[in-house]
Motif scaffolding. Structure first.
Motif, PDB file in Angstrom:
ATOM      1  N   PHE A 189       0.842  -1.187   0.000  1.00  0.00           N
ATOM      2  CA  PHE A 189       0.000   0.000   0.000  1.00  0.00           C
ATOM      3  C   PHE A 189       0.884   1.246   0.000  1.00  0.00           C
ATOM      4  O   PHE A 189       2.071   1.193   0.328  1.00  0.00           O
ATOM      5  CB  PHE A 189      -0.925   0.013   1.228  1.00  0.00           C
ATOM      6  CG  PHE A 189      -0.196  -0.151   2.535  1.00  0.00           C
ATOM      7  CD1 PHE A 189       0.244   0.941   3.264  1.00  0.00           C
ATOM      8  CD2 PHE A 189       0.060  -1.427   3.039  1.00  0.00           C
ATOM      9  CE1 PHE A 189       0.924   0.784   4.463  1.00  0.00           C
ATOM     10  CE2 PHE A 189       0.744  -1.601   4.246  1.00  0.00           C
ATOM     11  CZ  PHE A 189       1.180  -0.485   4.954  1.00  0.00           C
ATOM     12  N   GLN A 190       0.271   2.378  -0.375  1.00  0.00           N
ATOM     13  CA  GLN A 190       0.964   3.660  -0.288  1.00  0.00           C
ATOM     14  C   GLN A 190       0.753   4.244   1.107  1.00  0.00           C
ATOM     15  O   GLN A 190      -0.344   4.152   1.664  1.00  0.00           O
ATOM     16  CB  GLN A 190       0.418   4.640  -1.322  1.00  0.00           C
ATOM     17  CG  GLN A 190       1.111   6.004  -1.315  1.00  0.00           C
ATOM     18  CD  GLN A 190       0.234   7.085  -1.886  1.00  0.00           C
ATOM     19  OE1 GLN A 190      -0.713   7.537  -1.266  1.00  0.00           O
ATOM     20  NE2 GLN A 190       0.531   7.496  -3.117  1.00  0.00           N
ATOM     21  N   SER A 191       1.797   4.847   1.677  1.00  0.00           N
ATOM     22  CA  SER A 191       1.683   5.468   2.994  1.00  0.00           C
ATOM     23  C   SER A 191       2.636   6.646   3.096  1.00  0.00           C
ATOM     24  O   SER A 191       3.736   6.625   2.530  1.00  0.00           O
ATOM     25  CB  SER A 191       2.003   4.453   4.100  1.00  0.00           C
ATOM     26  OG  SER A 191       1.908   5.055   5.385  1.00  0.00           O
ATOM     27  N   ASP A 192       2.202   7.687   3.860  1.00  0.00           N
ATOM     28  CA  ASP A 192       3.073   8.828   4.123  1.00  0.00           C
ATOM     29  C   ASP A 192       3.569   8.818   5.568  1.00  0.00           C
ATOM     30  O   ASP A 192       3.961   9.852   6.103  1.00  0.00           O
ATOM     31  CB  ASP A 192       2.349  10.142   3.822  1.00  0.00           C
ATOM     32  CG  ASP A 192       1.152  10.388   4.726  1.00  0.00           C
ATOM     33  OD1 ASP A 192       0.833   9.510   5.571  1.00  0.00           O
ATOM     34  OD2 ASP A 192       0.523  11.466   4.613  1.00  0.00           O
ATOM     35  N   ARG A 193       3.572   7.651   6.194  1.00  0.00           N
ATOM     36  CA  ARG A 193       3.930   7.545   7.604  1.00  0.00           C
ATOM     37  C   ARG A 193       5.359   8.010   7.911  1.00  0.00           C
ATOM     38  O   ARG A 193       5.683   8.320   9.049  1.00  0.00           O
ATOM     39  CB  ARG A 193       3.749   6.113   8.089  1.00  0.00           C
ATOM     40  CG  ARG A 193       4.634   5.093   7.392  1.00  0.00           C
ATOM     41  CD  ARG A 193       4.290   3.686   7.820  1.00  0.00           C
ATOM     42  NE  ARG A 193       2.903   3.365   7.518  1.00  0.00           N
ATOM     43  CZ  ARG A 193       2.197   2.458   8.199  1.00  0.00           C
ATOM     44  NH1 ARG A 193       2.742   1.807   9.193  1.00  0.00           N
ATOM     45  NH2 ARG A 193       0.934   2.219   7.867  1.00  0.00           N
ATOM     46  N   GLU A 194       6.211   8.054   6.903  1.00  0.00           N
ATOM     47  CA  GLU A 194       7.584   8.519   7.108  1.00  0.00           C
ATOM     48  C   GLU A 194       7.855   9.842   6.402  1.00  0.00           C
ATOM     49  O   GLU A 194       9.004  10.204   6.171  1.00  0.00           O
ATOM     50  CB  GLU A 194       8.578   7.454   6.636  1.00  0.00           C
ATOM     51  CG  GLU A 194       8.540   6.175   7.461  1.00  0.00           C
ATOM     52  CD  GLU A 194       9.554   5.149   6.985  1.00  0.00           C
ATOM     53  OE1 GLU A 194      10.310   5.455   6.034  1.00  0.00           O
ATOM     54  OE2 GLU A 194       9.587   4.048   7.565  1.00  0.00           O
ATOM     55  N   GLY A 195       6.790  10.564   6.076  1.00  0.00           N
ATOM     56  CA  GLY A 195       6.946  11.838   5.374  1.00  0.00           C
ATOM     57  C   GLY A 195       6.380  11.754   3.976  1.00  0.00           C
ATOM     58  O   GLY A 195       5.171  11.655   3.788  1.00  0.00           O
ATOM     59  N   ASP A 196       7.255  11.773   2.979  1.00  0.00           N
ATOM     60  CA  ASP A 196       6.799  11.656   1.596  1.00  0.00           C
ATOM     61  C   ASP A 196       6.156  10.295   1.370  1.00  0.00           C
ATOM     62  O   ASP A 196       6.601   9.283   1.919  1.00  0.00           O
ATOM     63  CB  ASP A 196       7.973  11.816   0.624  1.00  0.00           C
ATOM     64  CG  ASP A 196       8.507  13.236   0.617  1.00  0.00           C
ATOM     65  OD1 ASP A 196       7.754  14.143   1.008  1.00  0.00           O
ATOM     66  OD2 ASP A 196       9.673  13.431   0.220  1.00  0.00           O
ATOM     67  N   PRO A 197       5.105  10.226   0.537  1.00  0.00           N
ATOM     68  CA  PRO A 197       4.451   8.943   0.283  1.00  0.00           C
ATOM     69  C   PRO A 197       5.422   7.916  -0.308  1.00  0.00           C
ATOM     70  O   PRO A 197       6.207   8.238  -1.203  1.00  0.00           O
ATOM     71  CB  PRO A 197       3.349   9.295  -0.722  1.00  0.00           C
ATOM     72  CG  PRO A 197       3.073  10.747  -0.480  1.00  0.00           C
ATOM     73  CD  PRO A 197       4.400  11.343  -0.122  1.00  0.00           C
ATOM     74  N   GLY A 198       5.384   6.720   0.208  1.00  0.00           N
ATOM     75  CA  GLY A 198       6.183   5.614  -0.309  1.00  0.00           C
ATOM     76  C   GLY A 198       5.327   4.361  -0.364  1.00  0.00           C
ATOM     77  O   GLY A 198       4.168   4.364   0.055  1.00  0.00           O
ATOM     78  N   ILE A 199       5.891   3.288  -0.884  1.00  0.00           N
ATOM     79  CA  ILE A 199       5.193   2.004  -0.952  1.00  0.00           C
ATOM     80  C   ILE A 199       5.714   1.116   0.168  1.00  0.00           C
ATOM     81  O   ILE A 199       6.924   0.911   0.303  1.00  0.00           O
ATOM     82  CB  ILE A 199       5.377   1.332  -2.322  1.00  0.00           C
ATOM     83  CG1 ILE A 199       4.788   2.219  -3.420  1.00  0.00           C
ATOM     84  CG2 ILE A 199       4.693  -0.033  -2.332  1.00  0.00           C
ATOM     85  CD1 ILE A 199       5.027   1.692  -4.811  1.00  0.00           C
ATOM     86  N   PHE A 200       4.792   0.602   0.975  1.00  0.00           N
ATOM     87  CA  PHE A 200       5.098  -0.296   2.077  1.00  0.00           C
ATOM     88  C   PHE A 200       4.365  -1.610   1.859  1.00  0.00           C
ATOM     89  O   PHE A 200       3.432  -1.695   1.054  1.00  0.00           O
ATOM     90  CB  PHE A 200       4.637   0.301   3.420  1.00  0.00           C
ATOM     91  CG  PHE A 200       5.381   1.529   3.856  1.00  0.00           C
ATOM     92  CD1 PHE A 200       6.293   1.473   4.904  1.00  0.00           C
ATOM     93  CD2 PHE A 200       5.157   2.754   3.238  1.00  0.00           C
ATOM     94  CE1 PHE A 200       6.981   2.602   5.322  1.00  0.00           C
ATOM     95  CE2 PHE A 200       5.842   3.897   3.647  1.00  0.00           C
ATOM     96  CZ  PHE A 200       6.749   3.809   4.693  1.00  0.00           C
TER      97      PHE A 200
END
Length: 214
Positions: A189-200
């Motif tokens: 999924f896409q997430s911005d949990r670390e700032g910029d959106p990334g794929i986790f």
């Protein structure tokens, strides 16, 4: 996956479609203009540009195009705004299903349901809500979907048997666009949990911690 920049309405038609190795992190740009790419076992990538779906021969071993793109369907609906989602999907045998129409936006509550090939609709035992991007697990027993109420964007898993309530998978940040791994053991999924959106991705049973892929 698709890389897009800026906030202009045409950013999805100027986006790049890239492939990235999970082992080495090496990334290659496959297509300079387009989005919503899918790989077919027939050896093609299909993707959207404007309201047209194109097919392009693709060498999956060398991770590069082996021919030029050819338009295969015109007049495919796209979601304008933040996602630019093209409303089509593909099957392993090369069949394609799509919603005809121009780019549009959707608002309001959405009810999730199962629909068979004869058009019979079976609503799931879920309340209508800001439900989006449902995807069935490879074994056909579960769905993963996202909700976004403007404050929280969460990924959920639901057993299609209806025996249990929907289960929250993600915590922290805004999480969107879930999809199953081929073995059904993980959800990306896409997430911005670390700032910029990334794929986790993380285990579908909720165990362990999410791992950033990009």
């Amino acid at each position: 996956f698709t890389l897009a920049t800026g906030t202009n309405a045409d950013r999805w038609d100027k986006a790049q479609i890239v492939v990235q190795s999970l082992k080495s992190g090496e990334r290659k740009t496959l297509i300079e203009a387009g989005s919503a790419a899918r790989y077919l076992p027939t050896g093609h990538i299909v993707y959207a540009l404007g309201g047209v779906v194109f097919a392009m021969p693709f060498d999956v071993r060398r991770l590069q195009a082996s021919g030029g793109p050819v338009p295969i369907v015109e007049g495919v609906r796209r979601t304008a705004g933040a996602t630019g989602t093209a409303q089509f999907s593909t099957a392993a045998n090369g069949s394609l299903v799509f919603i005809p129409g121009p780019a549009s936006t959707s608002t309001g509550l959405a009810e999730l349901a199962l629909i068979d090939r004869k058009g019979n609709v079976e609503p799931l035992k879920l309340q209508p809500g800001a439900n989006d991007h449902p995807r069935a697990s490879p074994d056909g027993t579960r769905i993963v979907f996202a909700t976004d109420d403007g404050k929280d964007a969460v990924v959920w898993i639901y057993e299609l048997s209806g025996a249990t309530a929907m289960r929250r998978l993600t915590f922290g940040g805004k999480n969107r666009f879930p999809i199953w791994s081929a073995d059904g053991q993980r959800v990306a999924f896409q997430s911005d949990r670390e700032g910029d959106p990334g794929i986790f991705w993380q285990a579908a049973d909720g165990s362990g911690t999410p791992e950033r892929l990009t």
